[in-house]
Structures are given as structure tokens and as C-alpha cells.
Write an enzyme that holds these catalytic residues in place. Sequence first.
Site, PDB file in Angstrom:
ATOM      1  N   HIS A 130       0.831  -1.195   0.000  1.00 61.39           N
ATOM      2  CA  HIS A 130       0.000   0.000   0.000  1.00 61.39           C
ATOM      3  C   HIS A 130       0.871   1.253   0.000  1.00 61.39           C
ATOM      4  O   HIS A 130       2.071   1.195   0.275  1.00 61.39           O
ATOM      5  CB  HIS A 130      -0.935   0.017   1.219  1.00 61.39           C
ATOM      6  CG  HIS A 130      -2.092  -0.918   1.110  1.00 61.39           C
ATOM      7  ND1 HIS A 130      -1.972  -2.275   1.356  1.00 61.39           N
ATOM      8  CD2 HIS A 130      -3.387  -0.706   0.772  1.00 61.39           C
ATOM      9  CE1 HIS A 130      -3.155  -2.852   1.176  1.00 61.39           C
ATOM     10  NE2 HIS A 130      -4.024  -1.917   0.827  1.00 61.39           N
ATOM     11  N   LYS A 135      -0.864   4.845   4.558  1.00 64.11           N
ATOM     12  CA  LYS A 135      -1.782   3.906   5.202  1.00 64.11           C
ATOM     13  C   LYS A 135      -1.360   3.711   6.652  1.00 64.11           C
ATOM     14  O   LYS A 135      -0.190   3.440   6.944  1.00 64.11           O
ATOM     15  CB  LYS A 135      -1.793   2.574   4.468  1.00 64.11           C
ATOM     16  CG  LYS A 135      -2.822   1.592   5.034  1.00 64.11           C
ATOM     17  CD  LYS A 135      -2.992   0.388   4.144  1.00 64.11           C
ATOM     18  CE  LYS A 135      -3.965  -0.628   4.744  1.00 64.11           C
ATOM     19  NZ  LYS A 135      -5.301  -0.043   4.985  1.00 64.11           N
TER      20      LYS A 135
END
Length: 267
Positions: free
Chosen positions: A157, A161
Site C-alpha cells: 500500500h 496507510k
Amino acid sequence: MQPNRIRVAVAGAAGKMGLEVIRTLALQDDMDFVGAVDPNREGEDIGTLVSGAPLHVPCVASICDLQGDMRPDVLVDFTTPAVVKANTRTALEMGIRPVVGTTGMTTNDLQELDDLARSKGLGVLVAPNFAIGAILLMKFAREASKHFAHAEILELHHNQKADAPSGTALKTAELMLAERDRFGVGNAPETEKLEGARGADLDGIRIHSVRLPGLVAHQEVIFGGLGQTLTLRHDSLSRESFMPGVMLAVRKVCELDGLVYGLEHLL
């Protein structure tokens, strides 16, 4: 606004996912965007962030401020793990149906919110991932787990995040473990020369998290067997990939009673 349209507000409205949801809501012929919650942008017209043109919807500091013309039928939450449970509880207490894409809630949190939703006669949808391809990856991983006893998950990600591993990785592992109690039985004993080198261990499934700028949301599940491997991979290349699932959830949550965890239950 026409009757029988779904009134929708967005929490985390000024974030990347929140802005994408608002842009998508404008294209729906059965929904009206009515409220924006983002304490960091309180008082600002959210339209100036979406497109540069005013929408006459000012950001408010909290869900409790969604009153009058801003009061929604459904709240879409893309905030942070620190506030998502309180947001969901507040929405339910106000008679608003939450659609939650923020991860980080525990099993106990979900049970508590399910009890509250049922006591109010309301639905809640909590989904770690709204991309249809990611839902299919989870389904395929569960099926493969019937045939492979060794597997690892790699999730990647963007570097903003907040939680690791991702909710999608945890949900995938949960579905895989529904097919067998443990993975990796018979692996050689390991010594990590650097702590964490082998990732997190969930009943024999090693889960590895990567956080880098340039990424959006990506996951691989790698199965190993005698003389072979099987790799399943899904890539979200933009946040648009999540929007069909979010719109489906907004429509379906109005029909639910209690909390449903996972978009796969609505497909």
C-alpha cells in the site's frame, strides 16, 4: 432533490478516498450528496477541494453536526482507525446507516456495533476492500486453501496507510483459515537474523506489509505445494477501482439488519 433518493454524507471527506466518493456520488441518478465531515477542513466548501467549484456543502467537524439539510440516510466512512468505531456508533445512535471502509476495528468492536445496529433496526456494512477484483481474489484464495497447506500473503500500500497488515490481508487469511486450521505444518524451525524478517504469523500464514509512495492497494497470495506454486494477485491502480463497490454498499445497506462484514456478502 427527488423523493426516494438516498441521502449520503461522507466522513473523511477531504481525504483522497473521501473526495473520490464525492465525485462518484455526483454521477449517481438515485443519490444526493448532502454532508461532509472533516475536522481539518471545518467551514470550507468541500466542492473547492473536489473540483474547484463550490457545492454549497460546508465541511463540519463531527457527525453530530450533520443536521437539517445535511442529515443523511447513509454515512460513508473513510477516516482513520482511531475514530472509526466512535463514528459508526454515533451514526447508528442518530439513525444513520454506516458504510465503513476504514479498517482497524476488532472482532469485539464489530460485535458491539452489530448489537447496537440490531437494537436500532439499522444496517451497517464494514468492508476491508471495495474493489470487486479484490473480493474475487479472497474467494479464489479460500478455494485454493482446500488444496495447498502452505501460503504467504504479501500486501502493498501507499505510505500514508495507517495500519498494518491491511484489513484485506487479514480478511483473506481469515477466509483461508476457514478451510484448514493451520498452514505451514512441517516447515523447518526458523531463526530470524533480523526481527520481523519473516513477517507476521497468523496460524502459519506469513503476512508481509510493504508501504511505499506510488502504490495504491495491491495483494498477492502465494501458495506452495510439491513441485509447484500458485500466485494470486490483485492490483488497484487508482481509487476509482473501489467506487462501484462503495455505490453498491450505499444502496444495499438500506436493506440490511445488523452488521455485515465484507462486500462479498452483497454480491
